[in-house]
Scaffold this motif. Sequence first.
Motif, PDB file in Angstrom:
ATOM      1  N   ARG A   6       0.735  -1.269  -0.211  1.00 25.39           N
ATOM      2  CA  ARG A   6      -0.313  -0.202  -0.367  1.00 25.39           C
ATOM      3  C   ARG A   6       1.012   1.412   0.308  1.00 25.39           C
ATOM      4  O   ARG A   6       0.350   2.520  -0.059  1.00 25.39           O
ATOM      5  N   LYS A  45      -1.206   5.757   4.852  1.00 25.51           N
ATOM      6  CA  LYS A  45      -1.770   4.622   4.135  1.00 25.51           C
ATOM      7  C   LYS A  45      -1.354   3.616   3.838  1.00 25.51           C
ATOM      8  O   LYS A  45      -2.066   2.538   3.625  1.00 25.51           O
ATOM      9  N   MET A  50      -7.646   5.712   5.883  1.00 26.94           N
ATOM     10  CA  MET A  50      -7.276   5.766   4.826  1.00 26.94           C
ATOM     11  C   MET A  50      -8.405   7.359   4.834  1.00 26.94           C
ATOM     12  O   MET A  50      -8.334   8.157   3.734  1.00 26.94           O
ATOM     13  N   GLY A  63      -9.938  11.588   2.439  1.00 28.22           N
ATOM     14  CA  GLY A  63      -8.023  10.605   2.199  1.00 28.22           C
ATOM     15  C   GLY A  63      -8.193  11.583   1.460  1.00 28.22           C
ATOM     16  O   GLY A  63      -8.281  12.774   1.020  1.00 28.22           O
TER      17      GLY A  63
END
Length: 109
Positions: A6, A45, A50, A63
């Motif tokens: 991510r 993140k 988020m 976000g």
Amino acid sequence: MADEARRIDVHPILGEIEKGKQVAFTYDGQTLYGYEGEPVAAALKAAGVMVHRYTKRQHKPRGIFCAIGRCTDCVMVIDGKPNVRTCVTPLREGMDVRTQYGVSAQKEV
């Protein structure tokens, strides 16, 4: 715990993000880890966060949107200062990052 899949490695404006040393910071009182110098939003993140703020009128979550510091969707309270654009703010050791409620007026939840 951060998920490297991510993590944002290339920023649309800042370019490739160089990873500094791993540092600890707090998010709403919880200790998280990121890399010094990466945008706060990237560290969040990677940790699975988020939602950075909620709108004042309708309490809608916001976000990362533009990721270049132009909008206010990623603003958070950092070290007691509201409205900090996390997508272009470099992470540093010991930062206190908190969810923001509204764009300027703050309330504790």
